[in-house]
Scaffold this motif. Structure first.
Motif, PDB file in Angstrom:
ATOM      1  N   ASN A  10       0.813  20.570  -3.210  1.00  0.00           N
ATOM      2  CA  ASN A  10       1.874  19.382  -3.328  1.00  0.00           C
ATOM      3  C   ASN A  10       1.626  18.488  -2.497  1.00  0.00           C
ATOM      4  N   TYR A  11       1.814  18.706  -1.405  1.00  0.00           N
ATOM      5  CA  TYR A  11       1.299  18.022  -0.350  1.00  0.00           C
ATOM      6  C   TYR A  11      -0.074  16.728  -0.905  1.00  0.00           C
ATOM      7  N   ARG A  12      -1.152  17.225  -1.200  1.00  0.00           N
ATOM      8  CA  ARG A  12      -2.612  16.536  -1.871  1.00  0.00           C
ATOM      9  C   ARG A  12      -2.184  15.568  -2.988  1.00  0.00           C
ATOM     10  N   LYS A  13      -0.956  16.377  -4.303  1.00  0.00           N
ATOM     11  CA  LYS A  13      -1.010  15.427  -4.866  1.00  0.00           C
ATOM     12  C   LYS A  13       0.081  14.717  -4.908  1.00  0.00           C
ATOM     13  N   ARG A  14       0.960  14.710  -3.899  1.00  0.00           N
ATOM     14  CA  ARG A  14       1.804  13.474  -3.368  1.00  0.00           C
ATOM     15  C   ARG A  14       1.329  12.444  -2.585  1.00  0.00           C
ATOM     16  N   VAL A  15       0.473  12.906  -1.349  1.00  0.00           N
ATOM     17  CA  VAL A  15      -0.533  12.062  -1.094  1.00  0.00           C
ATOM     18  C   VAL A  15      -0.885  10.976  -2.461  1.00  0.00           C
ATOM     19  N   HIS A  16      -1.992  11.654  -2.867  1.00  0.00           N
ATOM     20  CA  HIS A  16      -2.314  10.939  -4.136  1.00  0.00           C
ATOM     21  C   HIS A  16      -1.851   9.547  -5.248  1.00  0.00           C
ATOM     22  N   ARG A  17      -0.645  10.444  -5.300  1.00  0.00           N
ATOM     23  CA  ARG A  17       0.601   9.238  -5.948  1.00  0.00           C
ATOM     24  C   ARG A  17       0.739   8.282  -5.326  1.00  0.00           C
ATOM     25  N   ASP A  18       0.933   8.705  -3.474  1.00  0.00           N
ATOM     26  CA  ASP A  18       0.823   7.737  -2.965  1.00  0.00           C
ATOM     27  C   ASP A  18       0.289   6.363  -2.758  1.00  0.00           C
ATOM     28  N   ARG A  19      -0.889   6.859  -2.375  1.00  0.00           N
ATOM     29  CA  ARG A  19      -1.980   6.157  -2.355  1.00  0.00           C
ATOM     30  C   ARG A  19      -2.002   5.416  -3.681  1.00  0.00           C
ATOM     31  N   LEU A  20      -2.700   5.653  -5.029  1.00  0.00           N
ATOM     32  CA  LEU A  20      -2.159   4.945  -6.123  1.00  0.00           C
ATOM     33  C   LEU A  20      -0.566   4.040  -6.406  1.00  0.00           C
ATOM     34  N   ALA A  21       0.048   3.926  -5.595  1.00  0.00           N
ATOM     35  CA  ALA A  21       1.182   3.615  -5.984  1.00  0.00           C
ATOM     36  C   ALA A  21       1.369   1.976  -4.602  1.00  0.00           C
ATOM     37  N   LEU A  22       0.306   2.915  -3.549  1.00  0.00           N
ATOM     38  CA  LEU A  22       0.603   1.367  -2.496  1.00  0.00           C
ATOM     39  C   LEU A  22      -1.107   0.609  -3.358  1.00  0.00           C
ATOM     40  N   GLY A  23      -1.436   0.831  -4.073  1.00  0.00           N
ATOM     41  CA  GLY A  23      -2.943   0.053  -4.083  1.00  0.00           C
ATOM     42  C   GLY A  23      -2.207  -0.485  -5.366  1.00  0.00           C
ATOM     43  N   GLU A  24      -1.282  -0.610  -6.136  1.00  0.00           N
ATOM     44  CA  GLU A  24      -0.248  -1.136  -7.215  1.00  0.00           C
ATOM     45  C   GLU A  24       0.266  -2.359  -6.732  1.00  0.00           C
ATOM     46  N   ILE A  25       0.456  -1.454  -5.586  1.00  0.00           N
ATOM     47  CA  ILE A  25       1.457  -2.765  -4.915  1.00  0.00           C
ATOM     48  C   ILE A  25       0.928  -4.148  -4.549  1.00  0.00           C
ATOM     49  N   ALA A  26      -0.167  -3.703  -3.367  1.00  0.00           N
ATOM     50  CA  ALA A  26      -1.236  -4.270  -3.057  1.00  0.00           C
ATOM     51  C   ALA A  26      -1.423  -5.423  -4.509  1.00  0.00           C
ATOM     52  N   VAL A  27      -2.096  -4.680  -5.237  1.00  0.00           N
ATOM     53  CA  VAL A  27      -2.680  -5.588  -6.335  1.00  0.00           C
ATOM     54  C   VAL A  27      -1.945  -6.319  -6.828  1.00  0.00           C
ATOM     55  N   SER A  28      -0.422  -5.919  -6.989  1.00  0.00           N
ATOM     56  CA  SER A  28       0.785  -6.807  -7.422  1.00  0.00           C
ATOM     57  C   SER A  28       1.078  -8.079  -6.325  1.00  0.00           C
ATOM     58  N   ASN A  29       1.360  -8.202  -5.154  1.00  0.00           N
ATOM     59  CA  ASN A  29       1.463  -8.696  -4.565  1.00  0.00           C
ATOM     60  C   ASN A  29       0.390 -10.600  -4.443  1.00  0.00           C
ATOM     61  N   VAL A  30      -0.850  -9.598  -4.284  1.00  0.00           N
ATOM     62  CA  VAL A  30      -1.956 -10.694  -4.324  1.00  0.00           C
ATOM     63  C   VAL A  30      -1.631 -11.879  -6.242  1.00  0.00           C
ATOM     64  N   LEU A  31      -1.863 -10.122  -6.805  1.00  0.00           N
ATOM     65  CA  LEU A  31      -1.994 -11.182  -8.402  1.00  0.00           C
ATOM     66  C   LEU A  31      -0.487 -12.127  -8.893  1.00  0.00           C
ATOM     67  N   GLY A  32       0.414 -11.799  -8.120  1.00  0.00           N
ATOM     68  CA  GLY A  32       1.678 -12.308  -8.279  1.00  0.00           C
ATOM     69  C   GLY A  32       1.653 -14.064  -7.514  1.00  0.00           C
ATOM     70  N   ARG A  33       0.700 -14.321  -6.486  1.00  0.00           N
ATOM     71  CA  ARG A  33       0.845 -15.763  -5.679  1.00  0.00           C
ATOM     72  C   ARG A  33      -0.619 -16.498  -6.708  1.00  0.00           C
ATOM     73  N   LEU A  34      -0.836 -15.647  -7.870  1.00  0.00           N
ATOM     74  CA  LEU A  34      -1.639 -16.164  -8.262  1.00  0.00           C
ATOM     75  C   LEU A  34      -1.052 -16.652  -9.919  1.00  0.00           C
ATOM     76  N   LEU A  35       0.070 -16.287  -9.889  1.00  0.00           N
ATOM     77  CA  LEU A  35       1.109 -16.714 -11.495  1.00  0.00           C
ATOM     78  C   LEU A  35       0.673 -18.555 -11.361  1.00  0.00           C
ATOM     79  N   PRO A  36       1.134 -19.403 -10.139  1.00  0.00           N
ATOM     80  CA  PRO A  36       0.653 -20.657 -10.387  1.00  0.00           C
ATOM     81  C   PRO A  36      -0.084 -21.087 -10.636  1.00  0.00           C
ATOM     82  N   VAL A  37      -1.346 -20.542 -10.209  1.00  0.00           N
ATOM     83  CA  VAL A  37      -2.644 -21.085 -10.895  1.00  0.00           C
ATOM     84  C   VAL A  37      -2.514 -20.530 -12.506  1.00  0.00           C
ATOM     85  N   LEU A  38      -2.236 -19.750 -12.687  1.00  0.00           N
ATOM     86  CA  LEU A  38      -2.631 -19.435 -14.297  1.00  0.00           C
ATOM     87  C   LEU A  38      -1.783 -20.255 -14.948  1.00  0.00           C
ATOM     88  N   ASP A  39      -0.078 -20.674 -14.816  1.00  0.00           N
ATOM     89  CA  ASP A  39       0.192 -21.621 -15.056  1.00  0.00           C
ATOM     90  C   ASP A  39      -0.931 -23.188 -15.442  1.00  0.00           C
TER      91      ASP A  39
END
Length: 242
Positions: free
Chosen positions: A83-112
């Motif tokens: 259970n601990y290993r699954k939770r750590v893997h899920r948390d790592r994926l969530a942190l990766g998505e949050i980091a990518v989301s923060n970077v891509l959110g700053r690029l939205l004005p460029v796309l506009d």
């Protein structure tokens, strides 16, 4: 009277009291056997029971119980680790998505800005190829745009800017996409700004949309008024030298 002659080599046999001369007494058991039998009877141990043989059986039962307990502990520990290993893997994926989301959110004005330039026909030649490569790379990171004219209005992913009552639709619909929305996986980066069209007598939905439109209009008017007042108010530059 003749007396019997005492013969030292001939004596009469001894006879036990209460027994006839022809009876033979039963032989006595060995001393060691009588002592062991009396000990078992004194201890209350049934005949034929050997305490030395029962002791290894009790030890084996204790070892089996201890083995079962240790096995249960190991199984519980393994389940907790899984259970601990699954939770750590899920948390790592969530942190990766949050980091990518923060970077891509700053690029939205460029796309506009690229979208506006493409509408004016300015994205051509090498600049067009750069824009296409940028879109491909952002899509590879999971960036997805949404919002199409004719989609049912969803207040979760759509932001209504205008509302137009019409008889051409039977439910609230996105008539036009003013600015596309973006998401990364399950993370909503920006809702799509849309112009909404709906039937005139749409009941509670119509009333809610009208209230939303009125609120947006009022906020826009207040913002415009504050901006105008700020731009026309003279600034104090301090006392002038006479």
């Amino acid at each position: 009277m003749n007396r019997p002659t005492d013969d030292p080599g001939h004596r009469p046999p001894l006879v036990l009291v209460g027994h006839e001369p022809g009876d033979h007494p039963s032989p006595l058991p060995p001393h060691g056997a009588r002592g062991e039998e009396g000990t078992d009877q004194d201890r209350g141990t049934p005949p034929g029971h050997d305490p030395a043989a029962a002791q290894p059986a009790a030890q084996e039962a204790g070892l089996r119980a201890e083995l079962q307990e240790r096995t249960a502990d190991l199984q519980r520990l393994k389940a907790e680790y899984d259970n601990y290993r699954k939770r750590v893997h899920r948390d790592r994926l969530a942190l990766g998505e949050i980091a990518v989301s923060n970077v891509l959110g700053r690029l939205l004005p460029v796309l506009d800005a690229l979208a506006e330039a493409a509408e004016q026909g300015e994205v051509t030649g090498g600049f067009g190829r750069v824009a296409q490569a940028l879109d491909s790379e952002l899509a590879g990171l999971g960036l997805q745009s949404f919002g199409t004219a004719g989609d049912p209005f969803d207040p979760v992913v759509h932001e209504a800017v205008l509302y137009t009552p019409t008889d051409e639709v039977d439910h609230t619909t996105c008539a036009a996409i003013l600015r596309p929305g973006y998401r990364v996986g399950n993370h909503l980066l920006r809702p799509a700004e849309v112009a909404v069209a709906g039937p005139p007598d749409d009941g509670p939905v119509r009333a809610a949309d009208a209230e939303c439109t009125t609120t947006v209009t009022a906020l826009t008017a207040v913002t415009t008024t504050k901006t105008s007042a700020t731009s026309t108010t003279p600034r104090w530059t301090g006392p002038r030298d006479s």
